[in-house]
Design a protein around this motif. Structure first.
Motif, PDB file in Angstrom:
ATOM      1  N   LEU A 142      16.844  -0.404   1.649  1.00 23.16           N
ATOM      2  CA  LEU A 142      16.760   1.180   2.141  1.00 23.16           C
ATOM      3  C   LEU A 142      14.772   1.542   0.901  1.00 23.16           C
ATOM      4  N   LEU A 143      14.746   1.199  -0.571  1.00 26.28           N
ATOM      5  CA  LEU A 143      13.620   1.000  -1.289  1.00 26.28           C
ATOM      6  C   LEU A 143      12.623   0.434  -1.352  1.00 26.28           C
ATOM      7  N   VAL A 144      13.042  -0.788  -0.519  1.00 24.76           N
ATOM      8  CA  VAL A 144      12.048  -1.546  -0.285  1.00 24.76           C
ATOM      9  C   VAL A 144      11.517  -1.293   1.263  1.00 24.76           C
ATOM     10  N   SER A 145      11.693  -1.050   2.346  1.00 25.47           N
ATOM     11  CA  SER A 145      11.771  -0.489   3.801  1.00 25.47           C
ATOM     12  C   SER A 145      11.103   0.504   3.776  1.00 25.47           C
ATOM     13  N   ARG A 146       9.931   0.429   4.505  1.00 25.91           N
ATOM     14  CA  ARG A 146       9.141   1.698   4.910  1.00 25.91           C
ATOM     15  C   ARG A 146       9.385   2.721   5.582  1.00 25.91           C
ATOM     16  N   GLY A 147       9.689   1.449   7.157  1.00 22.67           N
ATOM     17  CA  GLY A 147      10.517   2.456   7.739  1.00 22.67           C
ATOM     18  C   GLY A 147      12.662   2.704   8.210  1.00 22.67           C
ATOM     19  N   ALA A 148      12.449   2.442   6.818  1.00 22.92           N
ATOM     20  CA  ALA A 148      14.163   2.968   6.843  1.00 22.92           C
ATOM     21  C   ALA A 148      14.959   4.294   6.782  1.00 22.92           C
ATOM     22  N   PRO A 149      15.023   4.882   7.075  1.00 18.10           N
ATOM     23  CA  PRO A 149      15.287   6.617   6.907  1.00 18.10           C
ATOM     24  C   PRO A 149      15.885   7.030   5.836  1.00 18.10           C
ATOM     25  N   LEU A 150      15.620   7.767   5.184  1.00 13.47           N
ATOM     26  CA  LEU A 150      16.011   7.973   4.222  1.00 13.47           C
ATOM     27  C   LEU A 150      16.936  10.397   4.164  1.00 13.47           C
ATOM     28  N   PRO A 151      17.700   9.786   3.530  1.00  6.07           N
ATOM     29  CA  PRO A 151      18.071  11.521   3.439  1.00  6.07           C
ATOM     30  C   PRO A 151      17.348  12.201   3.102  1.00  6.07           C
ATOM     31  N   ALA A 152      16.810  13.438   3.680  1.00  2.00           N
ATOM     32  CA  ALA A 152      16.315  15.002   3.682  1.00  2.00           C
ATOM     33  C   ALA A 152      15.780  14.920   1.718  1.00  2.00           C
ATOM     34  N   ARG A 153      17.413  15.189   1.264  1.00  2.00           N
ATOM     35  CA  ARG A 153      16.730  15.677  -0.196  1.00  2.00           C
ATOM     36  C   ARG A 153      15.538  14.251  -0.802  1.00  2.00           C
TER      37      ARG A 153
ATOM     38  N   SER B 255       6.850   7.910  -4.390  1.00  2.00           N
ATOM     39  CA  SER B 255       6.255   6.913  -6.288  1.00  2.00           C
ATOM     40  C   SER B 255       7.506   5.673  -6.036  1.00  2.00           C
ATOM     41  N   VAL B 256       8.551   5.470  -5.300  1.00  2.00           N
ATOM     42  CA  VAL B 256       8.887   4.415  -5.708  1.00  2.00           C
ATOM     43  C   VAL B 256       9.143   3.476  -4.323  1.00  2.00           C
ATOM     44  N   ARG B 257       9.364   3.185  -3.162  1.00  2.00           N
ATOM     45  CA  ARG B 257       8.706   2.600  -2.190  1.00  2.00           C
ATOM     46  C   ARG B 257       7.504   1.425  -2.077  1.00  2.00           C
ATOM     47  N   PRO B 258       6.485   2.278  -2.415  1.00  2.00           N
ATOM     48  CA  PRO B 258       5.309   0.992  -2.702  1.00  2.00           C
ATOM     49  C   PRO B 258       5.768   0.238  -3.898  1.00  2.00           C
ATOM     50  N   ALA B 259       5.977   0.839  -5.068  1.00  2.00           N
ATOM     51  CA  ALA B 259       6.217  -0.456  -6.137  1.00  2.00           C
ATOM     52  C   ALA B 259       7.549  -1.027  -6.024  1.00  2.00           C
ATOM     53  N   ALA B 260       8.671  -0.396  -5.299  1.00  2.00           N
ATOM     54  CA  ALA B 260       9.830  -1.503  -5.114  1.00  2.00           C
ATOM     55  C   ALA B 260       9.429  -2.964  -4.407  1.00  2.00           C
ATOM     56  N   PHE B 261       8.607  -2.010  -2.799  1.00  2.00           N
ATOM     57  CA  PHE B 261       7.768  -3.763  -2.383  1.00  2.00           C
ATOM     58  C   PHE B 261       7.105  -4.241  -3.206  1.00  2.00           C
ATOM     59  N   ALA B 262       6.364  -3.866  -3.732  1.00  2.00           N
ATOM     60  CA  ALA B 262       5.425  -4.864  -4.581  1.00  2.00           C
ATOM     61  C   ALA B 262       6.260  -5.901  -5.044  1.00  2.00           C
TER      62      ALA B 262
ATOM     63  N   LEU C 206       0.393  -2.202  -3.832  1.00  2.00           N
ATOM     64  CA  LEU C 206       1.461  -0.892  -4.309  1.00  2.00           C
ATOM     65  C   LEU C 206       0.477   0.360  -3.947  1.00  2.00           C
ATOM     66  N   ALA C 207      -0.751   0.295  -4.923  1.00  2.00           N
ATOM     67  CA  ALA C 207      -2.068   1.245  -4.128  1.00  2.00           C
ATOM     68  C   ALA C 207      -2.323   1.522  -2.261  1.00  2.00           C
ATOM     69  N   VAL C 208      -2.064   0.699  -2.323  1.00  2.00           N
ATOM     70  CA  VAL C 208      -2.337   0.305  -0.468  1.00  2.00           C
ATOM     71  C   VAL C 208      -1.165   1.325   0.579  1.00  2.00           C
ATOM     72  N   ARG C 209      -0.679   0.812  -0.423  1.00  2.00           N
ATOM     73  CA  ARG C 209       0.929   1.562   0.255  1.00  2.00           C
ATOM     74  C   ARG C 209       0.985   2.829   0.166  1.00  2.00           C
TER      75      ARG C 209
ATOM     76  N   HIS D 195       3.056   3.206 -12.404  1.00  2.00           N
ATOM     77  CA  HIS D 195       4.858   2.913 -11.628  1.00  2.00           C
ATOM     78  C   HIS D 195       4.444   1.126 -11.391  1.00  2.00           C
ATOM     79  N   MET D 196       3.281   0.896 -11.541  1.00  2.00           N
ATOM     80  CA  MET D 196       3.151  -0.725 -11.534  1.00  2.00           C
ATOM     81  C   MET D 196       4.186  -1.444 -12.749  1.00  2.00           C
ATOM     82  N   ALA D 197       3.723  -0.684 -14.097  1.00  2.00           N
ATOM     83  CA  ALA D 197       4.195  -0.904 -15.241  1.00  2.00           C
ATOM     84  C   ALA D 197       5.698  -0.432 -15.201  1.00  2.00           C
ATOM     85  N   VAL D 198       6.170   0.248 -14.745  1.00  2.00           N
ATOM     86  CA  VAL D 198       7.876   0.782 -14.813  1.00  2.00           C
ATOM     87  C   VAL D 198       8.398  -0.112 -13.489  1.00  2.00           C
TER      88      VAL D 198
END
Length: 428
Positions: free
Chosen positions: A198-209, A216-223, A334-337, A350-353
Motif C-alpha cells: 500500500l505504501l509503495v503503490s501510487r495507484g492503490a487507494p488509502l482511507p481518507a484519514r 511524504s511516505v509513498r515516494p520514499a517507500a517506492f524509492a 523520490l523527488a520526481v514522485r 525523507h531520503m535519510a529516514v
C-alpha cells in the motif's frame, strides 16, 4: 429516462462507491500463486545446489522447510546420536530470493483489485486483507506440519567410522517446524508485505484519514523498494556474467534462486562504509565472491568492510561509486514522485529516514548463523566434515549512522536534479 449501471446500483445500495470484486476466490488465487512461486524457486535452487541427492526422499520436505523459513517461520534443527554420542545443530537464515518472489506475487495480487480507485474505506481494506490472512494462516499450518524430516549422518571411513561401528553409533540429524512461532511470524511477514504494498503503490487507494501522509511516505517507500530491487537485478547480471566466464553455473543459479539478496544487500551497505562481522569454519561456505570468503575464513572473528576486502582485491573500492549512483538515482526518483512544492532539503530528510529504515531491514534480514557438530564418548566436535560454524552479522549502529549521512546527501542532490523535470503539482 435514466439508465443505472450495475456498479451504480451497487453504489446506491451501499451508500458509496461500488466495491472492487476481491472476495474469497481472488484471495485464494493470491495465496496459492505466492506459495507456488516460492516453492518453485526453492525447488529449483535446491536442485541446482545438489539437493536432489537428499536421502530418504526428503527433498520435497526440505523445499517446504525453505518456504517456511522464507516467510519468517521457525525451523529447528535437532540431532540424535545415541547414548555414546551427541549431535547439535542450528540454523538462522532467510533465503531472501524466495522471500522476495513471494512478497512480489502476493503484493501484486493484493493490489490488483484495488487499482483505478481514488479512496478506499478502512473496513474494505481490512476485509480484503483479512481474507488473504485467513487463507495464509491455513497455509502456514499446513506447511508447518509437512516440514519435518530426519536423515542419517554417515560417519565415513577411518578412525571416526571405526569408533562409531564399535559403539553402535548411527547419528541422525533433521529438522522440525515450531508451529506457533511459524504462524506468528508468518502472519507478521504477510502484514508487512501488505502494508508495504500500500505504501509503495501510487495507484492503490488509502482511507481518507491517511491521504495526508501519501505525499511524504509513498515516494520514499517506492524509492527504497526500487533501490533494493535494482541491487538484486544488478547482482543477477554480474552473477550471470561470472557464471558465463568463470564456470560454476549450477552454484551461480543456486545463489540467484535462493539467496541473491542475502549477498547484494549487505554489499550495498559495505559500499556505504558499513562493517559486518563473521566467521567461516569447517566445510561451510558462503555463496559470495572469493575475497569475502577469504576475509571470513579465519580462526577468529573477522571484520568485513571495504578496507579488509581491499587487501584481497582493490576493485572493491568501486562499490563506493556504484552506491553513489544508485542512491542518487533513488533520491531523484523520490523527488520526481513527490509534489513539486517540496524543497530539496525536505527530500534529503525523507531520503535519510527511508534509507535508515531500508538499512535496518537489511541488517535484520541478512544475518546468517549456522553451526553443527558431533561428539563421541565425550570428545568435543569432530572434524572430517562433521562439524562447522558460519555466521555473519552487521554492526548496526555504524550502518544506520552512515545511512543517515548518505541519505541526506543523495536526497538533496536528487532533489536538485529533479527541479529540471516537470513533476506533479506544477503548472505547464
Amino acid at each position: 429516462m435514466s439508465v443505472t449501471s450495475p456498479s451504480g446500483r451497487a453504489a446506491a445500495r451501499t451508500g458509496g462507491p461500488a466495491l472492487a470484486p476481491h472476495g474469497w476466490v481472488r484471495a485464494c488465487v493470491t495465496v496459492l500463486a505466492g506459495l507456488v512461486v516460492m516453492g518453485a524457486l526453492a525447488a529449483l535452487g535446491l536442485w541446482a545446489a545438489g539437493g536432489s541427492a537428499i536421502p530418504e526422499g526428503g527433498f520435497p520436505r526440505v523445499v517446504v522447510a525453505v518456504v517456511v523459513v522464507a516467510v519468517g517461520g521457525s525451523v529447528r534443527l535437532a540431532g540424535d546420536a545415541g547414548a555414546s554420542a551427541g549431535a547439535r545443530a542450528g540454523l538462522t537464515v532467510m533465503p531472501l530470493s524466495v522471500t522476495l518472489s513471494g512478497a512480489l506475487v502476493i503484493a501484486t495480487g493484493f493490489l490488483r483489485p484495488l487499482r483505478h480507485r481514488a479512496v478506499a474505506g478502512g473496513r474494505e481494506l481490512a476485509g480484503w486483507a483479512g481474507r488473504i490472512a485467513v487463507l495464509w494462516l491455513v497455509a502456514l499450518v499446513g506447511l508447518a506440519l509437512v516440514a519435518r524430516q530426519t536423515f542419517a549422518v554417515p560417519l565415513g571411513t577411518g578412525t571416526i567410522g571405526d569408533i562409531g561401528s564399535l559403539f553402535g553409533i548411527s547419528p541422525r540429524i533433521g529438522f522440525t517446524t515450531d508451529l506457533w512461532p511459524t504462524v506468528l511470524f508468518g502472519l507478521l511477514w504477510l502484514a508487512g508485505v501488505l502494508v508495504l504494498a500500500l505504501l509503495v503503490s501510487r495507484g492503490a487507494p488509502l482511507p481518507a484519514r491517511l491521504l495526508r501522509f501519501q505525499d511524504s511516505v509513498r515516494p520514499a517507500a517506492f524509492a527504497m523498494v526500487a533501490l533494493l530491487l535494482a541491487c538484486v537485478a544488478l547482482g543477477a547480471v554480474v552473477a550471470l556474467v561470472v557464471a558465463a566466464t568463470r564456470g560454476h553455473p549450477a552454484e551461480t543459479f543456486a545463489l540467484i534462486l535462493l539467496g541473491l539478496p542475502n549477498l547484494v544487500w549487505p554489499v550495498l551497505t559495505l559500499g556505504m562504509g558499513a562493517t559486518w562481522h563473521g566467521r567461516v569454519d569447517g566445510p561451510f561456505g558462503l555463496p559470495m565472491p572469493h575475497p569475502l570468503d577469504e576475509v571470513l575464513r579465519t580462526p577468529y572473528l573477522s571484520t568485513l568492510n571495504l578496507r579488509t576486502l581491499a587487501r584481497y582485491d582493490g576493485r572493491v573500492w568501486w562499490l563506493v561509486a556504484v552506491d553513489a549512483v544508485l542512491l542518487i538515482t533513488a533520491g531523484f526518483v523520490l523527488a520526481v514522485r513527490s509534489p513539486a512544492s517540496v524543497r530539496p532539503w525536505r527530500h534529503a530528510v525523507h531520503m535519510a529516514v527511508a534509507l535508515i529504515a531500508a538499512v535496518l531491514a537489511v541488517c535484520l534480514l541478512c544475518r546468517v548463523s549456522a553451526h553443527y557438530g558431533l561428539s563421541l564418548i565425550g570428545v568435543g566436535d569432530l572434524g572430517g566434515g562433521l562439524s562447522g560454524v558460519l555466521f555473519l552479522r552487521p554492526r548496526p549502529g555504524t550502518a544506520l549512522g552512515l545511512a543517515m549521512v548518505w541519505g541526506l546527501a543523495t536526497g538533496f542532490v536528487g532533489g536538485l536534479l529533479a527541479q529540471r523535470v516537470r513533476r506533479r503539482g506544477e503548472v505547464p
